[in-house]
Scaffold this active site. Structure first.
Site, mmCIF file in Angstrom:
data_model
loop_
_atom_site.group_PDB
_atom_site.id
_atom_site.type_symbol
_atom_site.label_atom_id
_atom_site.label_comp_id
_atom_site.label_asym_id
_atom_site.label_seq_id
_atom_site.Cartn_x
_atom_site.Cartn_y
_atom_site.Cartn_z
ATOM 1 N N LYS A 193 29.401 12.041 12.598
ATOM 2 C CA LYS A 193 29.439 11.527 13.975
ATOM 3 C C LYS A 193 28.394 10.431 14.178
ATOM 4 C CE LYS A 193 30.644 11.550 18.390
ATOM 5 N NZ LYS A 193 29.519 11.143 19.206
ATOM 6 N N GLU A 200 30.733 2.385 16.165
ATOM 7 C CA GLU A 200 31.045 2.104 17.571
ATOM 8 C C GLU A 200 30.133 1.010 18.125
ATOM 9 O OE1 GLU A 200 29.960 4.569 21.452
ATOM 10 O OE2 GLU A 200 31.510 5.567 20.260
#
Length: 344
Positions: A193, A200
């Site tokens: 993550k 991102e």
């Protein structure tokens, strides 16, 4: 004998509420605890039970218990895990679904293992849309407890219908195709993550920079009326920058058939429709830690990651941390060349 799955949810913010709603929709009983005084009414509206404390939450859950914490990473998470560690029993499972540092997971897992409690770290992506779209789950922890909660992962994840099947895959849909993945031992979920969020950062920066170039493609129009001065490099070819482009419509057309189409672009297009000039935003972009940790991991692994690192540095700049550096530059220019700062 009651065979319904029960889940304790510690934290009822945007993500905790979305996870709760999705779990309840799948037939899972959820008991929520959160210090916000509005939590009981909000939780009951979703069909969840509530508890006034962590101790009361543990009492309310059937054994063996599964408790999911969704609180801010760092000291708050540490404090909650420490308290729950003294309340849970052997065979219970504690899940951290926040954006914790994967290194902390390793320490938490070791500490809880000595008490017979299984610790699972779950990198959770989906944001405020997760309740509707499902949450992408990146999971770390011991194989047995992770496999034993497969019904929970399936309930929270988007499911295989969320995306077309990748060419070459066949047979029954794998967990990854259903939207969740057991990535490895303790910390692996949050490690994946972490890198996800580093990517991102880079994707968001690329869209922001590109759309900003389009937004300022009318520089030639401004140059026609501007007076040149010694402190400003003139636009060498004003005729090449007189486009006054409809940026919101550019984002819209890129959504259709473009190789750079994505959900992030979809959300950007929606934001530009709501506020074409983005006047509601100051331009200060926060970083919650994952970009920093990704850059650190890249350095320690000796892996070049210039795009992610540059995106992280750009976020620092928006927070005003480059102001003193700018003052140093202005001071040096004044010292060696007598250059005065422009005020506009």
């Amino acid at each position: 004998m009651d065979t319904r799955r029960s889940l304790g949810m510690v934290g009822f913010g945007r993500m905790g509420a979305g996870l709760t709603a999705r779990a309840i929709a799948a037939g899972i009983d959820v008991v929520v605890v959160d210090p916000d005084p509005q939590t009981p009414d909000r939780a009951r509206a979703l069909g969840a039970g509530t508890a006034e404390s962590l101790a009361a939450l543990i009492e309310a859950l059937p054994s063996p218990r599964t408790v999911w914490i969704m609180v801010p990473a760092g000291p708050v998470t540490d404090a909650v895990i420490d308290e729950l560690g003294g309340l849970l029993s052997p065979g219970d499972v504690l899940i951290d679904g926040g954006n914790s540092n994967y290194r902390d997971d390793i320490h938490h897992a070791r500490g809880l293992a000595g008490k017979g409690v299984d610790f699972i770290d779950v990198g959770t992506s989906g944001g405020v849309w997760g309740a509707e779209r499902g949450f992408c789950l990146m999971i770390g922890g011991p194989p047995g407890p992770v496999a034993g909660l497969s019904d929970v992962w399936d309930a929270l994840a988007p499911g295989e219908q969320a995306a077309p099947r990748t060419p070459g895959r066949s047979g029954n849909a794998s967990p990854a195709e259903r939207g969740w993945l057991h990535c490895g031992p303790s910390g692996a979920g949050h490690f994946v993550k972490m890198v996800h969020n580093g990517i991102e950062y880079a994707l968001m920066a690329a869209y922001a920079e590109g759309l900003s170039i389009l937004q300022h493609a009318d520089a030639g129009l401004a140059a026609d009326d501007a007076s040149n001065d010694a402190e400003t490099a003139p636009l060498s070819d004003p005729d090449y920058y007189k486009y006054d482009l409809p940026v919101a419509d550019v984002a819209e057309v890129w959504r259709r058939g473009s190789v750079i189409g994505s959900w992030l672009l979809d959300l950007t297009a929606a934001a530009l429709v709501e506020d074409p000039g983005l006047e509601a935003f100051s331009g200060r972009v926060s970083d919650s830690g994952e970009g920093r940790w990704t850059a650190i991991a890249a350095i320690e692994e000796g892996i070049p990651a210039p795009v992610i690192t540059a995106a992280l540095m750009e976020r620092f700049a928006t927070q005003g941390s480059d102001v003193f550096a700018g003052r140093i530059l202005s001071a040096m220019r004044a010292q060696f060349g007598g250059h005065a700062e422009k005020t506009d």
